[in-house]
Design a protein around this motif. Structure first.
Motif, PDB file in Angstrom:
ATOM      1  N   GLU A  87       0.808  -1.216  -0.081  1.00 14.40           N
ATOM      2  CA  GLU A  87      -0.128  -0.122  -0.069  1.00 14.40           C
ATOM      3  C   GLU A  87       0.957   1.183  -0.068  1.00 14.40           C
ATOM      4  O   GLU A  87       0.651   2.230  -0.730  1.00 14.40           O
ATOM      5  CB  GLU A  87      -0.905   0.091   1.189  1.00 14.40           C
ATOM      6  CG  GLU A  87      -1.950   1.059   1.197  1.00 14.40           C
ATOM      7  CD  GLU A  87      -2.766   1.050   2.527  1.00 14.40           C
ATOM      8  OE1 GLU A  87      -2.628   0.433   3.311  1.00 14.40           O
ATOM      9  OE2 GLU A  87      -3.619   2.195   2.441  1.00 14.40           O
ATOM     10  N   VAL A  88       2.033   1.200   0.969  1.00 14.76           N
ATOM     11  CA  VAL A  88       2.596   2.517   0.934  1.00 14.76           C
ATOM     12  C   VAL A  88       3.436   2.705  -0.620  1.00 14.76           C
ATOM     13  O   VAL A  88       3.356   3.555  -1.055  1.00 14.76           O
ATOM     14  CB  VAL A  88       4.035   2.030   1.941  1.00 14.76           C
ATOM     15  CG1 VAL A  88       4.972   3.412   1.729  1.00 14.76           C
ATOM     16  CG2 VAL A  88       3.515   2.245   3.158  1.00 14.76           C
ATOM     17  N   GLU A  90       2.020   1.786  -3.495  1.00 18.89           N
ATOM     18  CA  GLU A  90       1.073   2.147  -4.267  1.00 18.89           C
ATOM     19  C   GLU A  90       0.921   3.613  -4.207  1.00 18.89           C
ATOM     20  O   GLU A  90       0.780   4.440  -5.150  1.00 18.89           O
ATOM     21  CB  GLU A  90       0.052   1.390  -4.083  1.00 18.89           C
ATOM     22  CG  GLU A  90      -0.033   0.091  -4.690  1.00 18.89           C
ATOM     23  CD  GLU A  90      -1.477  -0.895  -4.300  1.00 18.89           C
ATOM     24  OE1 GLU A  90      -2.062  -0.439  -3.696  1.00 18.89           O
ATOM     25  OE2 GLU A  90      -1.500  -2.080  -4.894  1.00 18.89           O
ATOM     26  N   ILE A  91       0.784   3.881  -2.737  1.00 13.86           N
ATOM     27  CA  ILE A  91       0.547   5.410  -2.635  1.00 13.86           C
ATOM     28  C   ILE A  91       1.145   6.425  -3.003  1.00 13.86           C
ATOM     29  O   ILE A  91       1.098   7.361  -3.650  1.00 13.86           O
ATOM     30  CB  ILE A  91       0.122   5.591  -0.791  1.00 13.86           C
ATOM     31  CG1 ILE A  91      -1.019   5.069  -0.397  1.00 13.86           C
ATOM     32  CG2 ILE A  91       0.146   7.103  -0.696  1.00 13.86           C
ATOM     33  CD1 ILE A  91      -1.220   4.851   1.073  1.00 13.86           C
ATOM     34  N   THR A  92       2.829   6.055  -2.681  1.00 10.25           N
ATOM     35  CA  THR A  92       3.796   6.833  -3.104  1.00 10.25           C
ATOM     36  C   THR A  92       4.238   6.941  -4.537  1.00 10.25           C
ATOM     37  O   THR A  92       4.857   7.742  -5.171  1.00 10.25           O
ATOM     38  CB  THR A  92       4.907   6.523  -2.512  1.00 10.25           C
ATOM     39  OG1 THR A  92       5.204   5.075  -2.769  1.00 10.25           O
ATOM     40  CG2 THR A  92       5.054   6.673  -1.084  1.00 10.25           C
ATOM     41  N   GLY A  93       3.399   5.819  -5.315  1.00 13.84           N
ATOM     42  CA  GLY A  93       3.755   5.680  -7.004  1.00 13.84           C
ATOM     43  C   GLY A  93       4.857   4.936  -7.336  1.00 13.84           C
ATOM     44  O   GLY A  93       5.197   4.854  -8.522  1.00 13.84           O
ATOM     45  N   LEU A  94       5.640   4.628  -6.258  1.00 13.76           N
ATOM     46  CA  LEU A  94       6.844   3.884  -6.304  1.00 13.76           C
ATOM     47  C   LEU A  94       6.688   2.675  -6.936  1.00 13.76           C
ATOM     48  O   LEU A  94       7.448   2.050  -7.842  1.00 13.76           O
ATOM     49  CB  LEU A  94       7.607   3.889  -5.118  1.00 13.76           C
ATOM     50  CG  LEU A  94       8.250   5.350  -4.759  1.00 13.76           C
ATOM     51  CD1 LEU A  94       8.612   5.121  -3.266  1.00 13.76           C
ATOM     52  CD2 LEU A  94       9.325   5.722  -5.691  1.00 13.76           C
ATOM     53  N   VAL A  97       7.669   2.557 -10.481  1.00 16.54           N
ATOM     54  CA  VAL A  97       9.105   2.797 -10.531  1.00 16.54           C
ATOM     55  C   VAL A  97       9.820   1.231 -10.343  1.00 16.54           C
ATOM     56  O   VAL A  97      10.728   1.015 -11.203  1.00 16.54           O
ATOM     57  CB  VAL A  97       9.744   3.630  -9.985  1.00 16.54           C
ATOM     58  CG1 VAL A  97      11.118   3.938 -10.192  1.00 16.54           C
ATOM     59  CG2 VAL A  97       9.003   5.039 -10.217  1.00 16.54           C
TER      60      VAL A  97
ATOM     61  N   THR B 459       6.360  13.568  -0.413  1.00 19.34           N
ATOM     62  CA  THR B 459       5.032  13.267  -0.935  1.00 19.34           C
ATOM     63  C   THR B 459       4.093  14.639  -0.746  1.00 19.34           C
ATOM     64  O   THR B 459       4.211  15.117   0.271  1.00 19.34           O
ATOM     65  CB  THR B 459       4.388  12.119  -0.189  1.00 19.34           C
ATOM     66  OG1 THR B 459       4.023  12.406   1.094  1.00 19.34           O
ATOM     67  CG2 THR B 459       5.602  10.928  -0.105  1.00 19.34           C
ATOM     68  N   GLY B 478       1.956  10.916  -4.601  1.00 16.79           N
ATOM     69  CA  GLY B 478       2.604   9.802  -3.550  1.00 16.79           C
ATOM     70  C   GLY B 478       2.111  10.050  -2.266  1.00 16.79           C
ATOM     71  O   GLY B 478       2.727   9.550  -1.280  1.00 16.79           O
ATOM     72  N   HIS B 479       1.425  10.735  -1.886  1.00 19.26           N
ATOM     73  CA  HIS B 479       0.544  11.208  -0.616  1.00 19.26           C
ATOM     74  C   HIS B 479      -0.445  10.409  -0.097  1.00 19.26           C
ATOM     75  O   HIS B 479      -1.157   9.865  -0.933  1.00 19.26           O
ATOM     76  CB  HIS B 479       0.457  12.761  -0.367  1.00 19.26           C
ATOM     77  CG  HIS B 479       0.492  13.097   1.046  1.00 19.26           C
ATOM     78  ND1 HIS B 479       1.571  13.276   1.824  1.00 19.26           N
ATOM     79  CD2 HIS B 479      -0.473  13.289   1.744  1.00 19.26           C
ATOM     80  CE1 HIS B 479       1.290  13.699   2.960  1.00 19.26           C
ATOM     81  NE2 HIS B 479       0.003  13.845   3.002  1.00 19.26           N
ATOM     82  N   ARG B 497      -4.851   9.142  -7.500  1.00 15.36           N
ATOM     83  CA  ARG B 497      -3.378   9.112  -7.505  1.00 15.36           C
ATOM     84  C   ARG B 497      -2.716   9.746  -8.882  1.00 15.36           C
ATOM     85  O   ARG B 497      -3.230   9.356  -9.768  1.00 15.36           O
ATOM     86  CB  ARG B 497      -2.812   7.784  -7.309  1.00 15.36           C
ATOM     87  CG  ARG B 497      -2.861   7.301  -5.927  1.00 15.36           C
ATOM     88  CD  ARG B 497      -2.306   5.963  -5.852  1.00 15.36           C
ATOM     89  NE  ARG B 497      -2.726   5.267  -4.635  1.00 15.36           N
ATOM     90  CZ  ARG B 497      -2.898   4.153  -4.464  1.00 15.36           C
ATOM     91  NH1 ARG B 497      -2.849   3.155  -5.730  1.00 15.36           N
ATOM     92  NH2 ARG B 497      -3.517   3.679  -3.493  1.00 15.36           N
ATOM     93  N   GLY B 499       0.469  10.491  -9.255  1.00 14.88           N
ATOM     94  CA  GLY B 499       1.717   9.830  -9.962  1.00 14.88           C
ATOM     95  C   GLY B 499       2.728   9.688  -8.887  1.00 14.88           C
ATOM     96  O   GLY B 499       2.339   9.410  -7.686  1.00 14.88           O
ATOM     97  N   LEU B 500       4.185   9.790  -9.013  1.00 15.66           N
ATOM     98  CA  LEU B 500       5.212   9.363  -8.352  1.00 15.66           C
ATOM     99  C   LEU B 500       5.465  10.736  -7.244  1.00 15.66           C
ATOM    100  O   LEU B 500       4.978  11.810  -7.435  1.00 15.66           O
ATOM    101  CB  LEU B 500       6.406   9.257  -9.046  1.00 15.66           C
ATOM    102  CG  LEU B 500       7.547   8.499  -8.292  1.00 15.66           C
ATOM    103  CD1 LEU B 500       7.316   7.244  -7.942  1.00 15.66           C
ATOM    104  CD2 LEU B 500       8.542   8.308  -9.200  1.00 15.66           C
ATOM    105  N   LEU B 501       5.803  10.256  -5.835  1.00 18.43           N
ATOM    106  CA  LEU B 501       6.313  11.023  -5.083  1.00 18.43           C
ATOM    107  C   LEU B 501       7.322  12.098  -5.666  1.00 18.43           C
ATOM    108  O   LEU B 501       7.963  11.893  -6.870  1.00 18.43           O
ATOM    109  CB  LEU B 501       6.921  10.567  -3.851  1.00 18.43           C
ATOM    110  CG  LEU B 501       7.683   9.601  -3.843  1.00 18.43           C
ATOM    111  CD1 LEU B 501       9.300   9.814  -4.364  1.00 18.43           C
ATOM    112  CD2 LEU B 501       8.068   8.728  -2.362  1.00 18.43           C
TER     113      LEU B 501
END
Lengths: 101, 606
Positions: A87-88, A90-94, A97, B459, B478-479, B497, B499-501
């Motif tokens: 989940e972390v 996913e949330i951060t979008g990482l 990557v 984030t 990313g938050h 969302r 995108g990326l942090l």
């Protein structure tokens, strides 16, 4: 909760088994543990089977490791993540990557 | 110290007791040895006396005569009387022999005369055998008396029959021979090997017993000295003392020893105690006093005092100099600690200043939005350390639009704070420049990626609310998903969302989102310090708890909402260290009245 770090090596791929809570203190510990690993290889697997909690400091280690291995043409995989850690990511979008299994 | 002295005294007493006991026993053993030697000596005297007047052959012949003529021995006769009898027999024989000799010169003797003379000669010989008995008895009486022994007896030990026979028993004092201590030779009292093993052992050994035998008769210690007469006959002198007298003599000597030992050891002990006190107790007490003094006053000169003191050149001297060295080291250490304390205070105050600067960078909560009722807003931040990595921001993009930002920089402390200042300034600038939230985010990411040696990231959730239309444009880099409470009371996560942090990977794309806020809708922005606050058992506050809390709270003003969430988080994490910054921003849309008008509640942490 303490952090546990164990590394093993097979076919040039270094597997780092993480356990417990990867918080600020544990992250600097992990960073230190990675220094000798980078001298050997840039193909890494973070086995997160026992990882219960991933703080932003831990994410930062993943990010810097990703950059390091990319720069050297290596690879980084994150395996066996639990739901909370996923989940972390996913949330951060990482998750987009990193190579997460 | 007193314990040590007591221990020493105790040990000394034990030593004295043991030594006295040894001396005591030694005295006893020595006495026993000398006493047994004395008894043997009595036996030896008896043997020597027996052989002084007669040869062993004479004695054997006399013994044979006694056994053949038991009636010849009369217990009531004395040696002197027997001596007279012998003299008389001799005179008679001598006179007759002279007379017949005279006669023989004139004529031959008749057969009768010759036989008479032979009889007289035989009678004389018989009397000398009998006298031998009385001579022995007299000698034994005197030895018994002079040496004060319990008994002195003469036995014949017959190996063939396995029996011993008592021949003569010495008498002393009022004792009378013939009353139980002389025997008719036809009634010699036999003693078996079982009863008198000492006698037979002496016979077997052929020499005087080396120790004392106390197996033969209860209450006596016995010594034996043999006298061999011929191949068939062995006499043994037996000497005895009463064991009770013997033991009391032993003990009385040993008591004397004990007294002497006490008299010798006690002054010795006193001397040793005095020496102990001088060489150990006194220097230790002095050292102890110094150590106490140091403990009480922490005066570093105590070390010099100890060094100046006179301590013996032994372990105590070493201890004293070690204590002095330890006091010096302790003093150095305390100086170090004091210096470190000053340095730490210094660093602390610098951090406090940094913290104040950082907090002052967050917008104060009364500024430009005043006089209206279109929305209300509350924000707060409580850093885990003095300088946190979270921030919030709100500002007017233009007269009709309000921008809100919440962000979480990785890490804490001064590096995180510097990165936060940069991110905050960038985002505000980009939004105020009129960029859409998503575009502001994209550009901010690219800028933050440049020159980011430390590998920090942030984030970000940011939104711009049109206070006339209620349209909220937002982007989430990313938050954590914010909570959205509808005027109806329904609560939902804003899971969009973009995108990326920000700050890690340059050139990534972001997606923008928009929604319409209805009057009475509330937006709650927060950082993971809220949902990931941990209690003492390491379990998280969690999304579900936050959701239920907001759902159950009803329609409350933003400041009340954020205050209650914070109170709940603090209650949950009671007793555990705060691991992360706790930051919240609550925005309630009140309805498009056509102009910017907001009230802000003070929520910044001091």
């Amino acid at each position: 909760m303490d952090m546990s770090i164990a590394t093993s090596r097979e076919d040039g791929v270094e597997t780092i088994v993480l356990g417990g809570h990867l918080n600020t203190n544990a992250a600097s510990e992990l960073e230190e543990a990675l220094v000798p690993v980078f001298e050997r290889t840039h193909d890494l697997v973070f086995d997160c089977t026992a990882l219960e909690y991933l703080a932003s400091a831990g994410l930062r280690v993943f990010v810097s490791t990703q950059k390091e291995v990319t720069r050297h043409g290596g690879s980084m995989r994150i395996t066996h993540v639990c739901d909370d850690v996923r989940e972390v990511l996913e949330i951060t979008g990482l998750i987009g990557v990193f190579d997460v299994e | 110290m007193r314990k040590l002295a007591l221990m020493f005294v105790g040990l000394s007493l034990v030593a004295v007791a043991v030594m006295s006991l040894l001396a005591f026993l030694n005295t006893g053993m020595t006495f026993i040895d000398s006493e047994s030697a004395r008894l043997r000596q009595v036996g030896d005297y008896a043997r020597a006396s027996a052989l002084a007047g007669s040869s062993a052959d004479d004695l054997a012949a006399a013994y044979a005569y006694w056994c053949e003529h038991p009636d010849a021995i009369d217990g009531e006769r004395t040696y002197a009387q027997e001596r007279e009898r012998l003299d008389a027999a001799y005179r008679e024989y001598a006179d007759e022999s002279e007379r017949l000799g005279e006669l023989h010169r004139q004529r031959d003797l008749t057969e009768e005369e010759a036989a008479h003379l032979q009889d007289l000669e035989n009678a004389y010989a018989a009397e000398s055998h009998v006298l031998a008995y009385y001579s022995l008895a007299d000698m034994m009486d005197r030895l018994k008396t002079n040496f004060d022994v319990a008994s002195l007896c003469l036995y014949e030990v017959d190996e063939a029959s396995g029996q011993a026979f008592q021949i003569i028993e010495g008498i002393s004092g009022d004792e009378v021979r013939g009353q139980g201590n002389v025997y008719g030779f036809e009634q010699l009292v036999p003693c078996t090997r079982e009863r008198y093993p000492g006698l037979f052992d002496t016979l077997d050994a052929g020499e005087a017993s080396s120790g004392l035998d106390h197996s033969a008769a209860e209450g006596y210690f016995l010594a034996y000295v043999p006298l061999r007469l011929d191949d068939d006959t062995t006499w043994i002198f037996e000497v005895s003392v009463r064991s009770d007298e013997f033991m009391s003599a032993v003990f009385s000597r040993m008591e004397g020893t004990l007294v002497v030992a006490g008299a010798v050891f006690t002054p010795l002990l006193v001397v040793m105690l005095v020496m102990l006190r001088r060489s150990i107790v006194r220097p230790l007490s002095a050292l102890d006093a110094h150590v106490r003094e140091y403990a009480a006053k922490k005066d570093v000169h105590t070390a010099d005092d100890i060094r100046a003191g006179r301590y013996p050149h032994d372990e105590i001297g070493t201890l004293a100099s070690n204590v002095a060295g330890m006091i010096d080291e302790l003093q150095d250490h305390m100086d170090d600690i004091a210096r470190l304390g000053v340095e730490r205070e210094h660093a602390k105050s610098e951090l406090a200043i940094a913290s104040r600067i950082q907090l002052s960078a967050l917008p104060p909560v009364q500024p430009p939005f005043t006089g209206g009722t279109d929305f209300s807003l509350a924000a707060s931040m409580h850093p885990a350390k003095e300088v946190g990595g979270d921030f919030y921001d709100f500002f007017l993009v233009d007269p009709a639009r309000c921008g809100v930002v919440i962000a979480d920089v990785s890490g804490k402390g001064v590096p995180a704070a510097l990165f936060m200042m940069r991110a905050k300034a960038l985002l505000k600038q980009l939004l105020v420049d009129g960029l859409e939230p998503v575009e502001a985010m994209r550009q901010a990411n690219d800028s933050l990626c440049a020159d980011n040696e430390a590998g920090m990231f942030v984030t970000v959730w940011l939104g711009v609310l049109d206070v006339e239309t209620g349209k909220l444009r937002f982007a989430n880099g990313g938050h954590n998903p914010p909570l959205y409470r509808h005027a109806s009371g329904e609560v939902e996560w804003l899971r969009e969302r973009s995108g990326l942090l920000l700050g890690s990977f340059e050139g990534v794309a972001y997606q923008g989102f928009a929604r319409i806020m209805q009057p009475g809708d509330t937006l709650l922005l927060y950082t993971d310090g809220v949902t990931e606050a941990m209690d003492v058992r390491d379990s998280c506050f969690g999304d579900d708890r936050l959701f239920s809390l907001v759902e159950g709270m009803g329609d409350v003003p933003p400041d009340v909402l954020s205050a209650r969430v914070e109170a709940s988080v603090r209650g949950f994490a009671e007793g555990a260290d705060q691991a992360d910054d706790i930051t919240m921003l609550a925005l309630r849309f009140s309805g498009g009245s056509g102009g910017v008008a907001a009230t802000f509640s003070e929520g910044r942490n001091e």
